[in-house]
Design a protein around this motif. Structure first.
Motif, PDB file in Angstrom:
ATOM      1  N   GLU A  50       0.843  -1.190   0.000  1.00 54.56           N
ATOM      2  CA  GLU A  50       0.000   0.000   0.000  1.00 54.56           C
ATOM      3  C   GLU A  50       0.880   1.242   0.000  1.00 54.56           C
ATOM      4  OE1 GLU A  50      -3.190   0.201  -0.383  1.00 54.56           O
ATOM      5  OE2 GLU A  50      -3.527  -1.977  -0.363  1.00 54.56           O
ATOM      6  N   LEU A  51       0.433   2.264  -0.717  1.00 54.82           N
ATOM      7  CA  LEU A  51       1.194   3.507  -0.830  1.00 54.82           C
ATOM      8  C   LEU A  51       1.241   4.226   0.509  1.00 54.82           C
ATOM      9  CD1 LEU A  51       2.621   5.640  -2.664  1.00 54.82           C
ATOM     10  CD2 LEU A  51       0.355   6.650  -3.000  1.00 54.82           C
ATOM     11  N   ALA A  52       2.458   4.663   0.888  1.00 53.30           N
ATOM     12  CA  ALA A  52       2.631   5.478   2.093  1.00 53.30           C
ATOM     13  C   ALA A  52       2.828   6.947   1.709  1.00 53.30           C
ATOM     14  CB  ALA A  52       3.818   4.977   2.911  1.00 53.30           C
ATOM     15  N   TYR A  53       3.748   7.188   0.784  1.00 57.22           N
ATOM     16  CA  TYR A  53       4.019   8.540   0.288  1.00 57.22           C
ATOM     17  C   TYR A  53       4.982   8.421  -0.882  1.00 57.22           C
ATOM     18  CZ  TYR A  53       7.982   7.722   3.444  1.00 57.22           C
ATOM     19  OH  TYR A  53       9.049   7.174   4.104  1.00 57.22           O
ATOM     20  N   ALA A  54       5.240   9.521  -1.547  1.00 54.53           N
ATOM     21  CA  ALA A  54       6.198   9.540  -2.651  1.00 54.53           C
ATOM     22  C   ALA A  54       7.537  10.069  -2.162  1.00 54.53           C
ATOM     23  CB  ALA A  54       5.686  10.415  -3.787  1.00 54.53           C
ATOM     24  N   ASN A  55       8.597   9.615  -2.795  1.00 52.40           N
ATOM     25  CA  ASN A  55       9.931  10.206  -2.618  1.00 52.40           C
ATOM     26  C   ASN A  55      10.331  10.842  -3.941  1.00 52.40           C
ATOM     27  OD1 ASN A  55      10.729   9.581   0.102  1.00 52.40           O
ATOM     28  ND2 ASN A  55      10.950   7.448  -0.506  1.00 52.40           N
ATOM     29  N   VAL A  56      10.927  12.019  -3.877  1.00 54.60           N
ATOM     30  CA  VAL A  56      11.306  12.755  -5.078  1.00 54.60           C
ATOM     31  C   VAL A  56      12.824  12.922  -5.126  1.00 54.60           C
ATOM     32  CG1 VAL A  56      11.047  14.900  -6.388  1.00 54.60           C
ATOM     33  CG2 VAL A  56       9.126  14.012  -5.038  1.00 54.60           C
ATOM     34  N   ARG A  57      13.419  12.533  -6.246  1.00 55.90           N
ATOM     35  CA  ARG A  57      14.862  12.759  -6.427  1.00 55.90           C
ATOM     36  C   ARG A  57      15.087  14.137  -7.033  1.00 55.90           C
ATOM     37  NH1 ARG A  57      18.622   8.079  -8.276  1.00 55.90           N
ATOM     38  NH2 ARG A  57      18.332   7.762  -6.031  1.00 55.90           N
ATOM     39  N   PHE A  58      15.894  14.944  -6.336  1.00 50.97           N
ATOM     40  CA  PHE A  58      16.276  16.260  -6.814  1.00 50.97           C
ATOM     41  C   PHE A  58      17.718  16.241  -7.293  1.00 50.97           C
ATOM     42  CE2 PHE A  58      12.640  17.454  -4.266  1.00 50.97           C
ATOM     43  CZ  PHE A  58      12.121  18.566  -4.913  1.00 50.97           C
ATOM     44  N   GLN A  59      17.993  17.007  -8.317  1.00 49.87           N
ATOM     45  CA  GLN A  59      19.340  17.151  -8.864  1.00 49.87           C
ATOM     46  C   GLN A  59      19.732  18.626  -8.827  1.00 49.87           C
ATOM     47  OE1 GLN A  59      19.870  15.504 -12.804  1.00 49.87           O
ATOM     48  NE2 GLN A  59      21.622  16.800 -13.251  1.00 49.87           N
ATOM     49  N   GLY A  60      20.978  18.883  -8.419  1.00 44.75           N
ATOM     50  CA  GLY A  60      21.475  20.252  -8.378  1.00 44.75           C
ATOM     51  C   GLY A  60      22.937  20.311  -8.762  1.00 44.75           C
ATOM     52  N   GLY A  61      23.453  21.501  -8.793  1.00 49.95           N
ATOM     53  CA  GLY A  61      24.862  21.701  -9.114  1.00 49.95           C
ATOM     54  C   GLY A  61      25.510  22.602  -8.083  1.00 49.95           C
ATOM     55  N   VAL A  62      26.773  22.344  -7.783  1.00 51.31           N
ATOM     56  CA  VAL A  62      27.505  23.145  -6.802  1.00 51.31           C
ATOM     57  C   VAL A  62      27.752  24.534  -7.390  1.00 51.31           C
ATOM     58  CG1 VAL A  62      29.645  23.358  -5.489  1.00 51.31           C
ATOM     59  CG2 VAL A  62      28.586  21.108  -5.800  1.00 51.31           C
ATOM     60  N   SER A  63      27.432  25.564  -6.607  1.00 51.88           N
ATOM     61  CA  SER A  63      27.618  26.942  -7.063  1.00 51.88           C
ATOM     62  C   SER A  63      28.101  27.800  -5.909  1.00 51.88           C
ATOM     63  CB  SER A  63      26.301  27.511  -7.601  1.00 51.88           C
ATOM     64  OG  SER A  63      25.357  27.641  -6.546  1.00 51.88           O
ATOM     65  N   LEU A  64      28.471  29.026  -6.201  1.00 53.32           N
ATOM     66  CA  LEU A  64      28.896  29.969  -5.166  1.00 53.32           C
ATOM     67  C   LEU A  64      27.762  30.222  -4.186  1.00 53.32           C
ATOM     68  CD1 LEU A  64      31.052  31.895  -4.074  1.00 53.32           C
ATOM     69  CD2 LEU A  64      30.173  33.657  -5.610  1.00 53.32           C
ATOM     70  N   GLU A  65      26.515  30.218  -4.688  1.00 52.02           N
ATOM     71  CA  GLU A  65      25.367  30.436  -3.821  1.00 52.02           C
ATOM     72  C   GLU A  65      25.244  29.322  -2.787  1.00 52.02           C
ATOM     73  OE1 GLU A  65      25.336  30.805  -7.106  1.00 52.02           O
ATOM     74  OE2 GLU A  65      25.068  32.983  -7.175  1.00 52.02           O
ATOM     75  N   ASN A  66      25.585  28.098  -3.186  1.00 50.11           N
ATOM     76  CA  ASN A  66      25.547  26.983  -2.227  1.00 50.11           C
ATOM     77  C   ASN A  66      26.443  27.268  -1.035  1.00 50.11           C
ATOM     78  OD1 ASN A  66      25.548  24.450  -4.859  1.00 50.11           O
ATOM     79  ND2 ASN A  66      23.843  25.565  -3.982  1.00 50.11           N
ATOM     80  N   SER A  67      27.648  27.728  -1.294  1.00 53.57           N
ATOM     81  CA  SER A  67      28.642  27.896  -0.232  1.00 53.57           C
ATOM     82  C   SER A  67      28.298  29.031   0.714  1.00 53.57           C
ATOM     83  CB  SER A  67      30.024  28.134  -0.847  1.00 53.57           C
ATOM     84  OG  SER A  67      30.041  29.336  -1.595  1.00 53.57           O
ATOM     85  N   ASN A  68      27.364  29.884   0.339  1.00 57.07           N
ATOM     86  CA  ASN A  68      26.970  31.003   1.196  1.00 57.07           C
ATOM     87  C   ASN A  68      25.814  30.666   2.126  1.00 57.07           C
ATOM     88  OD1 ASN A  68      28.909  32.725   0.105  1.00 57.07           O
ATOM     89  ND2 ASN A  68      27.547  33.407  -1.535  1.00 57.07           N
ATOM     90  N   LYS A  69      25.373  29.418   2.144  1.00 56.96           N
ATOM     91  CA  LYS A  69      24.199  29.036   2.928  1.00 56.96           C
ATOM     92  C   LYS A  69      24.558  28.435   4.290  1.00 56.96           C
ATOM     93  CE  LYS A  69      21.356  28.168  -1.176  1.00 56.96           C
ATOM     94  NZ  LYS A  69      20.467  29.327  -1.023  1.00 56.96           N
ATOM     95  N   LEU A  70      25.820  28.519   4.706  1.00 60.21           N
ATOM     96  CA  LEU A  70      26.235  27.927   5.970  1.00 60.21           C
ATOM     97  C   LEU A  70      25.682  28.748   7.130  1.00 60.21           C
ATOM     98  CD1 LEU A  70      27.937  25.519   6.962  1.00 60.21           C
ATOM     99  CD2 LEU A  70      29.864  27.079   7.174  1.00 60.21           C
ATOM    100  N   ASP A  71      24.793  28.161   7.926  1.00 59.83           N
ATOM    101  CA  ASP A  71      24.184  28.880   9.039  1.00 59.83           C
ATOM    102  C   ASP A  71      25.137  28.984  10.215  1.00 59.83           C
ATOM    103  OD1 ASP A  71      21.174  29.388   8.506  1.00 59.83           O
ATOM    104  OD2 ASP A  71      21.504  27.361   7.749  1.00 59.83           O
TER     105      ASP A  71
END
Length: 286
Positions: free
Chosen positions: A118-139
């Motif tokens: 029986e279905l519980a929920y869906a899982n979604v695969r996301f794809q991204g690329g490393v960018s300068l914006e990624n590195s600025n997200k460190l909390d």
């Protein structure tokens, strides 16, 4: 129809199954054969016709109560001849009595339902690329990000047990220590409050799992895990679709959905903290 032989795989033969999975576009990790095999050395089945391997399935029995099915495939030239169903029945027989989970393609949901899933929920695969914006997200958090291998295994498993319905210590120890990978934990006042593992795959990298007590911790983990990758490197994250915060979080990193699976179970859906699961461990073994 020639009689099909179904038997347990060796670890080396699991490498063959992974090569088939790569041809299907499933993008396995470079060292998945070694780590996956530890989940259940008896749970990888190979189908042969006159000595030729033609199909496989994983039937991972984590405990007497919980199991997971994956790696279900038959070589294209042997499909439509009933061999896949024989593999499927062999897996179900081995896992008799267990609550069985799987991540299946949406098109096969109806067939899985015929076997009691029986279905519980869906899982979604996301794809991204490393960018300068990624590195600025460190909390700026009051705790610290530390290599998982520097922590006692007991600390990891004490945190991990909430996220999986059975013990998988042997697998997790190998998973966080595998080659071509990086595993980090967020620790505050001596307690693990999140962790993630990134590993190199046939194409790019996968962050799996990514468990965290808050979005800020998850953001810091994904930023740190991708920090040493070359700009433009592809990375993937498999997110429960019912966790809306995690879905938005993936898009925050400019990731795009590439496909989804149906998480299904034969019995009651395990009580997991889906609001803290930002990335699942594996579509193949749970």
């Amino acid at each position: 129809m020639t009689e099909l032989q179904i038997r347990k795989m060796s670890q080396e033969e699991l490498g063959l199954a992974l090569s088939w999975a790569a041809l299907e576009g499933w993008n396995p990790g470079l060292h998945d054969a070694k780590t996956y095999y530890l989940a259940d050395p008896h749970g990888f089945l190979l189908a042969e016709l006159e000595g030729e391997p033609i199909g496989c399935i994983s039937a991972i029995k984590y405990s007497a109560d919980f199991a997971f099915i994956g790696f279900y495939l038959v070589k294209p030239e042997y499909r439509g001849q009933g061999y896949g169903m024989q593999l499927w029945q062999a897996a179900l027989s081995y896992l008799s009595g267990c609550n069985i989970g799987l991540d299946g393609v949406a098109a096969q949901q109806e067939n899985y339902q015929k076997s009691g899933f029986e279905l519980a929920y869906a899982n979604v695969r996301f794809q991204g690329g490393v960018s300068l914006e990624n590195s600025n997200k460190l909390d700026k958090l009051k705790g610290a990000l530390v290599p998982l291998k520097t922590l006692p295994l007991s600390s990891l498993m004490a945190y991990e047990k909430a996220f999986f319905p059975a013990d998988r210590t042997a697998f997790m120890q190998a998973w966080v220590e595998q080659e071509d990978a990086n595993a980090l934990a967020y620790v505050d006042e001596g307690k693990v409050q999140g962790y993630g593992v990134i590993r190199q795959c046939q194409s790019g990298y996968k962050i799996a799992p990514l468990f965290a007590d808050s979005q800020e911790i998850a953001r810091s983990l994904i930023t740190a895990l991708t920090a040493n990758l070359a700009k433009g490197s592809e990375f993937f994250l498999d997110v429960p679709a019912c966790h809306q915060e995690a879905m938005l979080f993936a898009k925050e990193f400019a990731m795009v959905p590439v496909f989804e699976t149906a998480r299904m179970y034969t019995q009651t859906k395990p009580e997991l903290p889906l609001n803290r699961i930002y990335g699942v461990t594996s579509f193949e073994i749970g």
